[in-house]
Write a protein that holds these residues in place. Sequence first.
Motif, PDB file in Angstrom:
ATOM      1  N   MET A  91       0.793  -1.231   0.000  1.00 33.12           N
ATOM      2  CA  MET A  91       0.000   0.000   0.000  1.00 33.12           C
ATOM      3  C   MET A  91       0.830   1.288   0.000  1.00 33.12           C
ATOM      4  O   MET A  91       0.429   2.282  -0.580  1.00 33.12           O
ATOM      5  N   TYR A  92       1.928   1.270   0.686  1.00 35.54           N
ATOM      6  CA  TYR A  92       2.693   2.481   0.995  1.00 35.54           C
ATOM      7  C   TYR A  92       2.935   3.368  -0.221  1.00 35.54           C
ATOM      8  O   TYR A  92       2.630   4.566  -0.194  1.00 35.54           O
ATOM      9  N   ASN A  93       3.456   2.807  -1.285  1.00 32.32           N
ATOM     10  CA  ASN A  93       3.841   3.619  -2.439  1.00 32.32           C
ATOM     11  C   ASN A  93       2.656   4.139  -3.245  1.00 32.32           C
ATOM     12  O   ASN A  93       2.833   4.973  -4.128  1.00 32.32           O
ATOM     13  N   TYR A  94       1.463   3.667  -2.940  1.00 34.61           N
ATOM     14  CA  TYR A  94       0.273   4.112  -3.670  1.00 34.61           C
ATOM     15  C   TYR A  94      -0.485   5.223  -2.951  1.00 34.61           C
ATOM     16  O   TYR A  94      -1.415   5.791  -3.499  1.00 34.61           O
ATOM     17  N   LEU A  95      -0.118   5.520  -1.722  1.00 33.25           N
ATOM     18  CA  LEU A  95      -0.913   6.433  -0.905  1.00 33.25           C
ATOM     19  C   LEU A  95      -0.471   7.889  -0.959  1.00 33.25           C
ATOM     20  O   LEU A  95      -0.984   8.717  -0.212  1.00 33.25           O
ATOM     21  N   GLY A  96       0.463   8.205  -1.814  1.00 34.56           N
ATOM     22  CA  GLY A  96       0.860   9.597  -1.998  1.00 34.56           C
ATOM     23  C   GLY A  96       1.300  10.246  -0.697  1.00 34.56           C
ATOM     24  O   GLY A  96       2.008   9.640   0.109  1.00 34.56           O
ATOM     25  N   HIS A  97       0.848  11.487  -0.482  1.00 41.07           N
ATOM     26  CA  HIS A  97       1.267  12.231   0.706  1.00 41.07           C
ATOM     27  C   HIS A  97       0.676  11.686   2.005  1.00 41.07           C
ATOM     28  O   HIS A  97       1.090  12.084   3.084  1.00 41.07           O
ATOM     29  N   ARG A  98      -0.257  10.735   1.922  1.00 39.41           N
ATOM     30  CA  ARG A  98      -0.843  10.139   3.129  1.00 39.41           C
ATOM     31  C   ARG A  98      -0.041   8.942   3.657  1.00 39.41           C
ATOM     32  O   ARG A  98      -0.303   8.452   4.753  1.00 39.41           O
ATOM     33  N   LYS A  99       0.909   8.455   2.870  1.00 36.98           N
ATOM     34  CA  LYS A  99       1.564   7.191   3.197  1.00 36.98           C
ATOM     35  C   LYS A  99       2.254   7.196   4.557  1.00 36.98           C
ATOM     36  O   LYS A  99       2.147   6.227   5.316  1.00 36.98           O
ATOM     37  N   ASP A 100       2.959   8.274   4.895  1.00 39.16           N
ATOM     38  CA  ASP A 100       3.662   8.306   6.173  1.00 39.16           C
ATOM     39  C   ASP A 100       2.729   8.582   7.343  1.00 39.16           C
ATOM     40  O   ASP A 100       2.984   8.120   8.456  1.00 39.16           O
ATOM     41  N   SER A 101       1.641   9.303   7.104  1.00 49.76           N
ATOM     42  CA  SER A 101       0.668   9.546   8.171  1.00 49.76           C
ATOM     43  C   SER A 101       0.027   8.235   8.621  1.00 49.76           C
ATOM     44  O   SER A 101      -0.071   7.954   9.822  1.00 49.76           O
ATOM     45  N   PHE A 102      -0.407   7.422   7.660  1.00 48.96           N
ATOM     46  CA  PHE A 102      -0.995   6.128   8.017  1.00 48.96           C
ATOM     47  C   PHE A 102       0.053   5.207   8.628  1.00 48.96           C
ATOM     48  O   PHE A 102      -0.227   4.498   9.593  1.00 48.96           O
ATOM     49  N   LEU A 103       1.256   5.232   8.086  1.00 50.89           N
ATOM     50  CA  LEU A 103       2.322   4.411   8.645  1.00 50.89           C
ATOM     51  C   LEU A 103       2.581   4.793  10.100  1.00 50.89           C
ATOM     52  O   LEU A 103       2.711   3.925  10.972  1.00 50.89           O
ATOM     53  N   TYR A 104       2.640   6.078  10.369  1.00 48.39           N
ATOM     54  CA  TYR A 104       2.864   6.561  11.736  1.00 48.39           C
ATOM     55  C   TYR A 104       1.767   6.047  12.672  1.00 48.39           C
ATOM     56  O   TYR A 104       2.054   5.540  13.756  1.00 48.39           O
ATOM     57  N   ILE A 105       0.531   6.187  12.243  1.00 46.29           N
ATOM     58  CA  ILE A 105      -0.596   5.757  13.081  1.00 46.29           C
ATOM     59  C   ILE A 105      -0.538   4.255  13.352  1.00 46.29           C
ATOM     60  O   ILE A 105      -0.739   3.803  14.479  1.00 46.29           O
ATOM     61  N   PHE A 106      -0.256   3.466  12.322  1.00 48.47           N
ATOM     62  CA  PHE A 106      -0.192   2.020  12.527  1.00 48.47           C
ATOM     63  C   PHE A 106       0.951   1.643  13.481  1.00 48.47           C
ATOM     64  O   PHE A 106       0.773   0.808  14.372  1.00 48.47           O
ATOM     65  N   VAL A 107       2.113   2.253  13.310  1.00 49.23           N
ATOM     66  CA  VAL A 107       3.236   1.980  14.207  1.00 49.23           C
ATOM     67  C   VAL A 107       2.864   2.394  15.634  1.00 49.23           C
ATOM     68  O   VAL A 107       3.117   1.654  16.598  1.00 49.23           O
TER      69      VAL A 107
END
Length: 196
Positions: free
Chosen positions: A25-41
Amino acid sequence: MDIKNIHEIAKNMNNHFINSYLEQMYNYLGHRKDSFLYIFVYLINQQKTFYNIIETGCTRKTTDFDDGMSSILFDRFINFYDGKLSTVDISEKNCNLCRQNVSEKTYIYNMDSVQFLYNYSKYNNSNPIDLLYLDSYDIDWNNPHKSSLHHLKELCAIIPHLSKGSIIMIDDNANNIGKGQYVVDFLENIGATLLF
């Protein structure tokens, strides 16, 4: 935890869910990718056995990863770690599309989000809210007031059900303008901690 190095932190976790998110998913989420990653971590580091997530504005497209994929992401998370996603959307069309793309652990409510949040105890058991994701009412960047005010109403409606440790995440913000500008101002006034 700094969002600037969240990708490196996530890779070093060697966590099955995070690895899957990074690969699929990461590379498809554009500018949201790190925000969602942060929340999941952040959620994973809480080491809970059950996660309770509430979302306003459900998945409305399955072909555009940069818009409206959060319901699917959260559904994957609660199926891996166990939990419940309650998502509310005023559009019956959006609700029907979402139903086709999530599991039975996601509960979809077709109604006004402020009304749903205000009456939240009718729809949920006593599990504390781990994540509140506010993403309803599309924003007009030339006139963000209506969307910003709506999200403040959502917060006012749900705030009695939030507890210490509840995370509030708001979509569509840029340079202190956007859906969350009034919510952020309010939360700063009551001493909430800004994660990112």
